[in-house]
Design an enzyme around this catalytic site. Structure first.
Site, PDB file in Angstrom:
ATOM      1  N   GLY A  71       0.828  -1.206  -0.234  1.00 48.44           N
ATOM      2  CA  GLY A  71       0.003  -0.065   0.104  1.00 48.44           C
ATOM      3  C   GLY A  71       0.896   1.256  -0.044  1.00 48.44           C
ATOM      4  O   GLY A  71       2.012   1.080  -0.287  1.00 48.44           O
ATOM      5  N   ASN A  72       0.431   2.283   0.206  1.00 50.44           N
ATOM      6  CA  ASN A  72       1.029   3.796   0.363  1.00 50.44           C
ATOM      7  C   ASN A  72       0.458   4.439   1.470  1.00 50.44           C
ATOM      8  O   ASN A  72      -0.665   4.193   2.014  1.00 50.44           O
ATOM      9  CB  ASN A  72       1.132   4.435  -1.114  1.00 50.44           C
ATOM     10  CG  ASN A  72      -0.456   4.623  -1.559  1.00 50.44           C
ATOM     11  OD1 ASN A  72      -1.107   5.317  -0.899  1.00 50.44           O
ATOM     12  ND2 ASN A  72      -0.514   4.161  -2.655  1.00 50.44           N
ATOM     13  N   ARG A  73       0.977   5.771   1.596  1.00 49.44           N
ATOM     14  CA  ARG A  73       0.771   6.455   2.739  1.00 49.44           C
ATOM     15  C   ARG A  73      -0.354   7.476   2.314  1.00 49.44           C
ATOM     16  O   ARG A  73      -0.406   8.442   3.260  1.00 49.44           O
ATOM     17  CB  ARG A  73       1.959   7.363   3.389  1.00 49.44           C
ATOM     18  CG  ARG A  73       3.130   6.309   3.578  1.00 49.44           C
ATOM     19  CD  ARG A  73       4.176   7.470   4.113  1.00 49.44           C
ATOM     20  NE  ARG A  73       5.566   6.677   4.448  1.00 49.44           N
ATOM     21  CZ  ARG A  73       5.620   5.869   5.633  1.00 49.44           C
ATOM     22  NH1 ARG A  73       4.812   5.753   6.780  1.00 49.44           N
ATOM     23  NH2 ARG A  73       7.001   5.216   5.661  1.00 49.44           N
TER      24      ARG A  73
END
Ligand code: CTP
Length: 424
Positions: A215-217
């Site tokens: 995933g990412n932030r």
């Protein structure tokens, strides 16, 4: 304004196609909600083609957008034309076997019902009582015209001319003093009135196995701010949200997705017919090439698993390509570009190259670093335009930046950049 045109199962349904035309030509957004029986007379394709919007009849279609309450709640006007004797009875009893029944139970705006039936049905005590009940509750039930009916019979029960219905409907809205009847001053402050905007936001999650993902932030804050600014500017907003740390915007049709694949499908489903698409989502560029059906276990021999990645589809570029191929994709497509710049190339140079590569009308470029942008409440962006207009910079709260983005978007919608490009 937002109109729901309910169509019930009578032969006069074909005349409602003309009524729909009058409404859309006056610039209104019309969701046609036929009952299943109405589709015996005029098919879904006709309603979709004339309204430019998806058409649903059943309560359990497109459940994710909570149509059964949303359509009624958001409407500025509901017109049921033709209203059969049976549909008047159902409305009087508060029954909701289909989507239209739900719309009628949730609408708080003016409701106009336009009966059309054989004279015996109109004069039947049951119908007379149902009409009286509906009127006592504030529903406007038009008296049908008298004249030639479907067969050889004549008498009261005839569907009025669409022009008369439309005139009545407009009078009703004006008399009600509803938000839709006060549009002049409002539309100046609300430059996206009558527009439909699709906004994607948040991060995607690409599953490795049933419990793990890449995933990412992304917090989703900027996309939510854009959606809220578009709503405040009068637009109808479909918000497609991935993983986020904030709530989706109130007042939008919210679609939740997880993976890039789901986001892709949601965009292809909701973008056609919309005026603008804003791709604020932080979409994974790569995903695991294989998905492990069972949780990946630690190997006894101490070896570590190797994750092979593959490219994801570029949703933004696909939407632009679909439009070029003649599909009804939004005239204004906005991309986002997170850039760090490097020793030789500035953030804006990278941004300009990305804008050209993606083929969209506008690119919102922000500079990213470990402590910049993701999850923060403030940001600084530069908006680049494909039609060569000067870049615009906006800084501050993500809410303010959302408003700045929507202001530029509204400017592009007034004069689509693609036309600008053709002019030059
Ligand atoms: N985007 C998309 N589909 C993808 C990846 C990105 O639609 N698979 C969209 C994003 O929503 C955003 C823009 O494209 O609007 C970002 O473009 P992208 O090329 O991914 O930019 P970066 O992530 O900054 O990547 P890079 O600089 O490596 O090209």
């Amino acid at each position: 304004m937002r109109i729901v045109l309910g169509v019930t199962g009578g032969i006069a349904a074909y005349k409602s196609a003309l009524l729909l035309r009058l409404m859309t030509e006056a610039g209104h957004r019309v969701d046609v909600v036929p009952t299943p029986a109405a589709l015996n007379f005029v098919g879904r394709a006709t309603w979709e083609a004339l309204s430019g919007r998806p058409v649903r009849t059943e309560t359990f279609e497109a459940v994710e957008s909570v149509n059964h309450v949303r359509l009624g709640r958001e409407a500025d006007l509901v017109v049921v034309a033709p209203a059969t004797a049976d549909s008047l009875a159902r409305a009087a009893a508060g029954l909701a076997p289909d989507l239209l029944g739900n719309v009628l139970l949730t609408a708080t705006c003016p409701v106009l019902m336009v009966p059309a039936m054989h004279t015996e049905m109109w004069l039947h005590p049951a119908t007379v009582a149902n009409v009286a009940t509906l009127r006592s509750r504030g529903v406007t039930v038009l008296d049908p015209d008298s004249g030639r009916l479907t067969g050889a019979d004549t008498g009261p029960g005839r569907f009025p001319e669409p022009e008369r219905i439309w005139a009545q409907a407009q009078q009703l809205v004006a008399a009600s003093g509803s938000r839709a009847s006060r549009p002049r001053a409002q539309s100046e402050a609300a430059p996206l009135t009558g527009r439909t905007v699709v906004v994607t936001a948040g991060g995607t999650r690409e599953a490795l196995d049933p419990v793990r993902y890449l995933g990412n932030r992304s917090s989703g804050k900027q996309g939510v701010a854009v959606a809220e600014a578009a709503l405040a500017a009068g637009a109808t907003v479909t918000f497609i949200g991935g993983a986020m740390s904030v709530e989706p915007p109130a007042g939008a049709d919210v679609v939740r997705v997880e993976s890039t694949q789901e986001l892709h499908e949601a965009v292809l489903r909701h973008a056609p017919g919309a005026d603008a698409l804003v791709m604020a989502a932080a979409v994974a560029d790569f995903r695991p090439a294989e998905y492990a059906e069972a949780k990946i276990k630690k190997a006894q021999d101490g070896t570590n698993p190797v994750i092979r990645l593959e490219r994801t589809p570029d949703i933004l570029a696909d939407t632009v390509a679909a439009r070029a191929a003649g599909e009804p994709m939004p005239g204004v497509i906005v991309g986002f570009g997170a850039e760090t710049g490097d020793a030789t190339t500035s953030v804006l140079k990278f941004g300009a190259a990305k804008l050209a590569r993606k083929g969209c009308e506008m690119l919102v470029v922000n500079q990213v670093g470990r402590d910049k942008v993701f999850g923060q409440d403030t940001t600084e962006v530069t908006m680049l335009f494909a039609d060569g207009r000067e870049p615009v910079t906006a800084a501050g709260d993500k809410t303010d930046v959302g408003v700045a983005i929507v202001t530029e978007l509204a400017g592009l919608l007034d004069r689509p950049a693609r036309l600008d490009r053709m002019d030059r």
